[in-house]
Structure formats: structure tokens, C-alpha cells
Design a protein around this motif. Structure first.
Motif, PDB file in Angstrom:
ATOM      1  N   ALA B 183     -11.594  16.535  -0.548  1.00  0.00           N
ATOM      2  CA  ALA B 183     -10.271  16.388   0.222  1.00  0.00           C
ATOM      3  C   ALA B 183     -10.111  14.911   0.634  1.00  0.00           C
ATOM      4  N   PRO B 184      -8.977  14.361   0.141  1.00  0.00           N
ATOM      5  CA  PRO B 184      -8.938  12.622   0.274  1.00  0.00           C
ATOM      6  C   PRO B 184      -8.646  12.304   1.604  1.00  0.00           C
ATOM      7  N   GLY B 185      -8.036  13.354   2.582  1.00  0.00           N
ATOM      8  CA  GLY B 185      -7.448  12.766   3.691  1.00  0.00           C
ATOM      9  C   GLY B 185      -5.873  12.581   3.609  1.00  0.00           C
ATOM     10  N   ARG B 186      -5.464  12.110   4.753  1.00  0.00           N
ATOM     11  CA  ARG B 186      -3.925  11.865   5.056  1.00  0.00           C
ATOM     12  C   ARG B 186      -3.469  10.645   4.081  1.00  0.00           C
ATOM     13  N   ALA B 187      -3.919   9.762   4.167  1.00  0.00           N
ATOM     14  CA  ALA B 187      -3.173   8.547   3.720  1.00  0.00           C
ATOM     15  C   ALA B 187      -3.422   8.676   2.182  1.00  0.00           C
ATOM     16  N   GLN B 188      -4.662   9.030   1.501  1.00  0.00           N
ATOM     17  CA  GLN B 188      -4.948   8.884   0.110  1.00  0.00           C
ATOM     18  C   GLN B 188      -4.164  10.251  -0.525  1.00  0.00           C
ATOM     19  N   SER B 189      -3.972  11.185   0.382  1.00  0.00           N
ATOM     20  CA  SER B 189      -3.116  12.118  -0.255  1.00  0.00           C
ATOM     21  C   SER B 189      -1.913  12.057  -0.438  1.00  0.00           C
ATOM     22  N   ALA B 190      -1.282  11.086   0.589  1.00  0.00           N
ATOM     23  CA  ALA B 190       0.055  10.512   0.408  1.00  0.00           C
ATOM     24  C   ALA B 190       0.070   9.721  -0.860  1.00  0.00           C
ATOM     25  N   TYR B 191      -0.745   9.026  -1.207  1.00  0.00           N
ATOM     26  CA  TYR B 191      -0.589   8.089  -2.390  1.00  0.00           C
ATOM     27  C   TYR B 191      -0.748   8.832  -3.673  1.00  0.00           C
ATOM     28  N   ILE B 192      -1.563   9.947  -3.659  1.00  0.00           N
ATOM     29  CA  ILE B 192      -1.867  10.510  -4.724  1.00  0.00           C
ATOM     30  C   ILE B 192      -0.455  11.588  -4.895  1.00  0.00           C
ATOM     31  N   HIS B 193       0.190  11.968  -3.956  1.00  0.00           N
ATOM     32  CA  HIS B 193       1.253  12.796  -4.200  1.00  0.00           C
ATOM     33  C   HIS B 193       2.412  11.942  -4.749  1.00  0.00           C
ATOM     34  N   ALA B 194       2.744  10.662  -4.244  1.00  0.00           N
ATOM     35  CA  ALA B 194       3.666   9.681  -4.479  1.00  0.00           C
ATOM     36  C   ALA B 194       3.342   9.331  -6.086  1.00  0.00           C
ATOM     37  N   LEU B 195       2.345   9.224  -6.435  1.00  0.00           N
ATOM     38  CA  LEU B 195       2.058   8.919  -7.922  1.00  0.00           C
ATOM     39  C   LEU B 195       2.566  10.102  -8.634  1.00  0.00           C
ATOM     40  N   SER B 196       2.659  11.402  -8.211  1.00  0.00           N
ATOM     41  CA  SER B 196       2.958  12.289  -9.341  1.00  0.00           C
ATOM     42  C   SER B 196       4.480  12.133  -9.423  1.00  0.00           C
ATOM     43  N   ASP B 197       5.282  11.655  -8.467  1.00  0.00           N
ATOM     44  CA  ASP B 197       6.673  10.987  -8.734  1.00  0.00           C
ATOM     45  C   ASP B 197       6.586   9.803  -9.322  1.00  0.00           C
ATOM     46  N   ARG B 198       5.892   9.406  -9.721  1.00  0.00           N
ATOM     47  CA  ARG B 198       5.631   7.792 -10.587  1.00  0.00           C
ATOM     48  C   ARG B 198       6.399   6.741  -9.462  1.00  0.00           C
ATOM     49  N   ARG B 199       5.703   6.985  -8.319  1.00  0.00           N
ATOM     50  CA  ARG B 199       6.055   6.038  -7.160  1.00  0.00           C
ATOM     51  C   ARG B 199       4.604   5.493  -6.573  1.00  0.00           C
ATOM     52  N   THR B 200       4.650   4.161  -6.310  1.00  0.00           N
ATOM     53  CA  THR B 200       3.278   3.824  -5.785  1.00  0.00           C
ATOM     54  C   THR B 200       3.676   3.510  -4.228  1.00  0.00           C
ATOM     55  N   VAL B 201       2.875   4.242  -3.151  1.00  0.00           N
ATOM     56  CA  VAL B 201       3.087   3.721  -1.716  1.00  0.00           C
ATOM     57  C   VAL B 201       1.978   3.398  -1.041  1.00  0.00           C
ATOM     58  N   GLY B 202       2.072   2.384  -0.278  1.00  0.00           N
ATOM     59  CA  GLY B 202       0.909   1.660   0.540  1.00  0.00           C
ATOM     60  C   GLY B 202       1.231   2.179   2.087  1.00  0.00           C
ATOM     61  N   GLU B 203       0.377   1.385   2.857  1.00  0.00           N
ATOM     62  CA  GLU B 203       0.773   1.657   4.410  1.00  0.00           C
ATOM     63  C   GLU B 203       0.619   0.110   5.107  1.00  0.00           C
ATOM     64  N   ARG B 204       1.424   0.165   5.991  1.00  0.00           N
ATOM     65  CA  ARG B 204       1.438  -1.411   6.513  1.00  0.00           C
ATOM     66  C   ARG B 204       0.540  -1.262   8.021  1.00  0.00           C
ATOM     67  N   CYS B 205       0.040  -2.320   8.232  1.00  0.00           N
ATOM     68  CA  CYS B 205      -1.151  -2.215   9.488  1.00  0.00           C
ATOM     69  C   CYS B 205       0.038  -2.653  10.640  1.00  0.00           C
ATOM     70  N   PRO B 206       0.014  -1.952  11.493  1.00  0.00           N
ATOM     71  CA  PRO B 206       1.050  -2.343  12.566  1.00  0.00           C
ATOM     72  C   PRO B 206       0.698  -3.561  13.449  1.00  0.00           C
ATOM     73  N   SER B 207      -0.547  -3.935  13.096  1.00  0.00           N
ATOM     74  CA  SER B 207      -1.112  -5.322  13.909  1.00  0.00           C
ATOM     75  C   SER B 207      -0.891  -6.313  13.020  1.00  0.00           C
TER      76      SER B 207
END
Ligand SMILES: [Zn+2]
Lengths: 354, 320
Positions: B183-207
Motif C-alpha cells: 500500500a503506497p500510502g496517502r501521498a503516493q496513492s493520490a499521485y497514482i490516482h491522478a495519473l489514471s486521469d492523465r494528470r500529474t500531481v505533486g505536493e507543496r512543502c508548507p515551509s
């Protein structure tokens, strides 16, 4: 090194996750980060203030090579930090950090460890730490090996099944007051897992993480109101061949305890890393614990046994009791390998309160 | 900061298999070859104890030990545990007892399985003997298991043994297989989910405000959780590349081809991918590229030139 030559080093903060059967929604670093932030917040330190970082985990649990490098994201591994890793329980990472502080190269250390057992079968995974020539090809699982030790104790008249059930019950009853424990309150002894051990004699399988911060000398007093001073720490190992050892005893624990100074004065608390009820019988004997010592007031590994973190948690729980003033002198023990193969013992003390 | 609710947790089977090839020293070689020949060897320590199975160094003194002796294939159970649910890879697939057996002539015990009808038929102190495997190859599994045995010791004491056999076994293959559910966890799951919609998502560091692609849930610079999801790309810039000239096993991509680091627009970390749709020797730093998905593909198959002018070096030099 004689004790008077040592730097005085203390545990100044301890944090742990809630230990759960599964944490599928979190990666290792996502599980670990809140725990890291908890100990940093408790001391007011930032990751960049930490002099040395050391972690414990296992690739075999993760099913992936160099898995600890992913977790490093959680400690801000940039700019290059002084960092190390042990492929073992975090208690041994703490030992390495303690040695680092002894060298004078650092005044503070962050030690963390974590393990997710849920992705695989921990009973199978742990067979891979056995002798690869004579033992691992037979796939004896961790419960089976503990059961051999339990039967040896029963044959020697050192315990029996009702006594083991008593250990299980006492531990899980104590865990009712531990918000992080996985098994809390009375648990049925259940069916035999591998006879003579019943499911109640075995630890829960789960995921979890823990972290502590160590500090030397005056730095410890600045960071913590009542530091838990590590007065002694030592670790020893038995022969790897199970059939070479007397499974009813733990000479390595006894020797480590002697070197750590456990026997110099009585302790009031013992946090023992005994994942199986029968192992507590062995450890009590090796450490010559008096009847009035509070053994595993946290519930111990029978209440939560996150692989690679459960030993570090014993040190953390003992330290936390000293921080709170519930203990003045505690012994903490961690183990690794089958049937208590490797053992680490630490003595923690709080300064006399006025 | 927008904290996005977790999408459905992703899971996939992960099988890790490894056939470790291990070489044997003289003592282990003699022991395992001996098993193939139905001969059990031990090794004598300086203080006269016989260790079975044998090791090359005395567990107490750490002295090298090599004096081999033959012990009996009969012995006594020193402790046991009843295994009513055998697991994959274990010696027997019917309920059995794990046993430590001290063979006659030995001072230490060997771990193995005992074939017995039930737990009531097993006790410490009971007499057992080796049941040899029909086909033996020079491995601990040449002992199929132990079985109850009421007779005398097959041989009294120990006899010196040269350890010499024809065609000695010099190595073993320790095959292992572990099964996981990854199970890839929250962040990587979101990335893989988005790829299936042909979108690429990253995450921004709050700092430090850097955008990580693929996201792993933490900023490795600041050591804090990244939670603000940011869509990046789809276009990007080649920051560096290499030309691959050796064909990988089971890969149907013709060589030479180009593998590149690509800084997607809006990302602060380059990801890597193959470049196609342009001769390999015309790929260059600064080349503007876009992803190409194949039918049903769950991630971009490769990146191809967009036809835009090359990016200015200053726009991506921090990401090289
Ligand atoms: Zn950052």
C-alpha cells in the motif's frame, strides 16, 4: 570506559504512534512523521538543531531494499546531516546514538524506529533472520521458536500454562491505561497457536513507530524538567544455534545487566521486551527482579509489538515514567532475534527530587 | 493550505523472491554432503564437546574448529512444540511437532520436525530417529523429518570422520519467497490516482514552498509533512539525459534510446522518463516535452517534443 569517564546522557523526550493492526492509508514516513514532530515539539528543537540522527527498521518488513532512505524524508536530511541506521530494533539505534554522544561529537541525538508488519506475514518474514544453512530452509516461524522455549521452561518446572496466562492478563490489564496500545484490557487466552503457546501468549501483529531525543549533560537539563539519565547501557548476544543454548535462561541479558549496573541498587520499574509470555519468565530470572518491581506497566510487547520499535518503546516508556516522576530507577530491556537471542539492557534514573 | 481528503487506499500484491546462492566452508560442506550420504557429522570443540549441526567457530571461545566426528541418526528430543497448522515451506504439510533433537553422540541439539500422530505422542526425552528424504541433494532438508524410535542408539559415541566425500557439495541455493500486499500510502496513492486521469500531481512543502513530484508525503529538506496538492505539467523541460545503448532483458524498446530528467512545469523536482518522437542524438537540455499515454496506460509511456522553442537555461538550472 569506567562510569566516571562517561558523559551523562539522558532521554529527554519520547513519543510513539498509536499501534494498529493495519495502517494501509499511510506510508512509513507518513506514519513516522507525527511521532518525530512530537518529540521535537516536546524539546523545542528543530531537525536542524539535532547533532546526530539514528534509526532502526527492516527491509524485510517493507519488502523493499534501502527502505529506511524513504523515512529519512521525515527528518529533513538536507543539508547533509550526521545520520546512521541499524537494520534492527531502534533500541540498538539508541545505543549507537549514545556512543556518538560519548565521543563528544554531538550533544543531542534523534533516535527513531518504525515497522509495518501489516503488508506481509511477520511469522514468515522473521524466518529470514535465521541461520540460512541449517534453519531458514525449514521455515520455522517466530511463534514456533518461542513455543520451543516455552516448553523447555515448562519441562524445567519454571512455569506452566496458568502462570503464562497470568502474565498475559496482567500485561493487557495494565495496557488499558496506555492510549497507544493495540490490545487493551483482558484478552482471551484463546486456542493454541503453536502448543504450548496460545494466541493470548503471543504479541499482536501491527504497525507503529517511536522516537526519542537524547541529550548530554547540561543540554539535557535545558530540554527536560526531569531527564531520564542513562546510567548504564550494554548489549550482548547468544550463540545463534538454538540447540547450543539453554533456552530456559538468558545469560546475555544477565551479562548486559551486570555491565549496565542493574544489580548495584534496586529498580522500581522494569520495561521488558518480552513479546511472548514465556520470555518474561526468562527475563525476570536473568534480571533478578524483586516481586515489588512494576513490570511492564505500559502493557509491554504483549499489548503492542511494532517490529523494530517495540524495544525502543521499552526505553521510552521507562524514561517517560521517570519524566513524570512515577519512577526513580528503572531498567529497560530490548530484544531481537529468536528466543531472546540478542539483548540490550539500560538503567535509567531520575535525579533526586527536592 | 488546501488539505485534500484521502482517496481510496490503493493496494497491490508484491512478491519478493530471492534464490541466494551461498558457498559453504569445509565444515558446512562436510555436514551437508554427509546428509546426502545418510551420514550425520558433528564437530568437536577444544573442550571436547560435539556440536551438531556443526559450526566453524566455537560458540564460546570463537576458536576455529574442524575436527569432524560421525554421530548417530538417532537421538532424544530436548524440547518440542506442536504445530497444528503447518505453514508454507515447513518440512511436513500435516500437523507435526517442532523439535530440538540431541543426536546420540552430540552435546547440542538440531532443530527439525517430528512426524507424530498428535501432541499426546510427543514429550521431551522421547527417542527419535532421522527419516531420510528419498531424494537428497546436500541440504538440511535431506532430513525429511524425525520419527519416533524406541530402539537403541544406532551407534554408540562418536567416531572421527575425515569429512571427505566424493563430489562434495560446495554451495546451497537458499530460495525464499515472501508475499506482501503493498500500500503506497496517502501521498503516493493520490499521485497514482491522478495519473489514471492523465494528470500529474505533486505536493507543496508548507515551509520552503517547493513542489515535489512524485510526492511522498514529506519534504526531505524541511522534514515536515507536505499536504497541499498541486497539479503540475503536463509539459516540461529536459534538464539532463543519457543515451541507453544496452537493451534490458524483457524490454521491447529498441536501443539506442534516451532516458531523461524532466522538470514538469510547476514542479521543483525533476522526474525521469523516456524521450521518443525525436532522433536520440537530437535530444538536448532545455528541450520542451509533453507526455504520451498509450491506450489504457496507467502512466505516460514516454515524453515527446512539443515543438516549442527550447527553455532558457536559467529557467531550469536549479533543477539540474
Ligand atoms: Zn520544505
Amino acid at each position: 570506559m569506567a562510569p566516571h569517564e562517561r558523559r551523562q546522557v539522558a532521554v529527554v523526550a519520547f513519543g510513539q504512534s498509536d499501534h494498529l493492526r493495519t495502517t494501509d492509508e499511510l506510508s512509513e514516513v507518513e506514519m513516522l512523521m507525527p511521532v518525530l514532530h512530537e518529540v521535537l515539539a516536546a524539546t523545542g528543537l528543530k531537525t536542524s538543531d539535532i547533532g546526530f540522527t539514528c534509526s532502526g527498521s527492516s527491509d524485510y518488513l517493507a519488502g523493499r531494499a534501502f527502505s529506511f532512505t524513504m523515512a529519512l524524508d521525515g527528518v529533513g536530511a538536507w543539508p547533509p546531516i550526521s545520520e546512521s541506521h541499524v537494520e534492527m530494533d531502534g533500541a540498538w539505534a539508541l545505543y549507537e546514538a549514545w556512543v556518538k554522544l560519548q565521543t563528544g561529537e554531538a550533544d543531542t541525538a534523534l533516535v527513531y524506529s518504525y515497522g509495518k508488519s501489516s503488508p506481509g506475514s511477520v511469522r514468515d518474514v522473521l524466518t529470514r533472520q535465521l541461520d540460512p544453512y541449517y534453519v531458514a530452509p525449514l521455515w520455522p516461524d517466530s511463534v514456533a521458536l518461542a513455543a520451543l522455549q516455552a516448553q523447555a521452561l515448562i519441562d524445567a518446572g519454571e512455569t506452566d500454562e496458568p502462570a503464562l496466562a497470568g502474565v498475559a492478563s496482567r500485561s493487557r490489564t495494565a495496557a488499558a491505561a496506555n492510549p497507544h496500545a493495540q490490545l487493551k484490557g483482558p484478552v482471551a487466552q484463546g486456542e493454541y497457536a503453536v502448543r504450548p503457546l496460545r494466541t493470548g501468549d503471543c504479541p499482536p501483529v501491527g504497525d507503529g513507530a517511536a522516537a526519542v531525543i537524547l541529550a548530554a549533560g547540561e543540554r539535557a537539563r535545558e530540554l527536560c524538567e526531569r531527564p531520564a539519565w542513562i546510567r548504564g547501557i550494554d548489549h550482548r548476544i547468544e550463540a545463534h544455534g538454538l540447540g547450543v543454548r539453554d533456552l530456559t535462561d538468558s545469560p546475555s541479558t544477565r551479562l548486559a545487566a551486570e555491565r549496565a549496573g542493574v544489580f548495584e541498587r534496586p529498580v522500581d520499574t522494569a520495561e521488558l521486551h518480552a513479546p511472548f509470555t514465556s520470555q518474561e519468565v526468562v527475563l525476570r530470572k536473568a534480571l533478578s527482579l524483586a516481586d515489588d518491581v512494576a513490570v511492564n506497566p505500559s502493557g509491554g510487547a504483549l499489548a503492542a509489538n511494532p517490529m523494530m520499535a517495540a524495544g525502543l518503546i521499552r526505553i521510552g516508556e521507562a524514561a517517560a515514567r521517570i519524566h513524570r516522576g512515577d519512577s526513580d530507577r528503572a531498567v529497560a530491556h530490548a530484544t531481537s532475534g529468536p528466543c531472546l537471542q540478542q539483548n540490550l539492557v539500560a538503567v535509567l534514573e531520575g535525579e533526586t527530587r527536592v | 493550505m488546501t488539505s485534500v481528503p484521502s482517496p481510496e487506499v490503493l493496494r497491490a500484491p508484491l512478491v519478493v523472491e530471492f534464490p541466494f546462492t551461498r558457498s559453504l566452508g569445509p565444515v558446512q560442506s562436510a555436514f551437508l554432503t554427509g546428509l546426502r550420504e545418510r551420514t550425520v557429522l558433528g564437530v568437536r570443540t577444544g573442550d571436547g564437546r560435539t556440536l551438531v549441526p556443526p559450526v566453524e567457530y566455537d560458540p564460546v571461545t570463537a576458536e576455529e574448529i574442524r575436527d569432524l566426528v560421525e554421530v548417530a541418526a538417532t537421538g532424544t528430543v530436548t524440547t518440542w512444540a506442536w504445530n497444528h497448522e503447518p505453514r508454507r515451506g515447513q518440512p511436513l504439510d500435516t500437523p507435526f511437532a517442532w523439535v530440538l533433537v540431541r543426536l546420540d553422540g552430540a552435546d547440542t541439539a538440531l532443530l527439525h520436525a517430528l512426524d507424530a500422530p498428535g501432541p499426546d505422542a510427543v514429550r521431551s526425552g522421547m527417542r527419535v530417529r532421522v527419516r531420510w528424504a528419498a531424494e537428497r541433494v546436500g541440504a538440511i532438508t535431506d532430513i525429511a523429518c524425525f520419527e519416533p524410535y524406541e530402539g537403541e542408539a544406532a551407534q554408540a559415541g562418536t567416531a572421527p570422520h575425515t569429512g571427505a566425500f566424493d563430489d562434495p557439495v560446495t554451495g546451497i541455493v537458499a530460495a525464499a519467497r515472501l508475499d506482501y500486499t503493498y500500500a503506497p500510502g496517502r501521498a503516493q496513492s493520490a499521485y497514482i490516482h491522478a495519473l489514471s486521469d492523465r494528470r500529474t500531481v505533486g505536493e507543496r512543502c508548507p515551509s520552503c514552498r517547493k513542489v515535489y513530484v512524485p510526492p511522498r508525503g514529506a519534504c526531505p529538506t524541511c522534514g515536515v509533512a507536505t499536504a497541499e496538492r498541486v497539479e503540475v505539467g503536463p509539459r516540461g523541460t529536459v534538464t539532463t539525459y543519457c543515451i541507453v545503448n544496452i537493451k534490458a532483458k524483457n524490454l521491447d524498446i529498441e536501443v539506442p534510446y534516451v532516458y531523461a530528467h524532466i522538470a514538469l512545469d510547476g514542479a521543483d523536482l525533476a522526474l525521469h522518463a523516456r524521450i521518443a518522437g525525436i532522433p536520440y542524438d537530437e535530444v538536448r537540455m532545455g528541450l520542451r516535452v509533453e507526455p504520451v499515454w498509450t491506450e489504457g496506460g496507467r502512466y505516460p509511456d514516454h515524453y515527446r517534443p512539443t515543438g516549442e522553442p527550447d527553455a532558457d537555461y536559467d529557467t531550469y538550472k536549479e533543477l539540474v
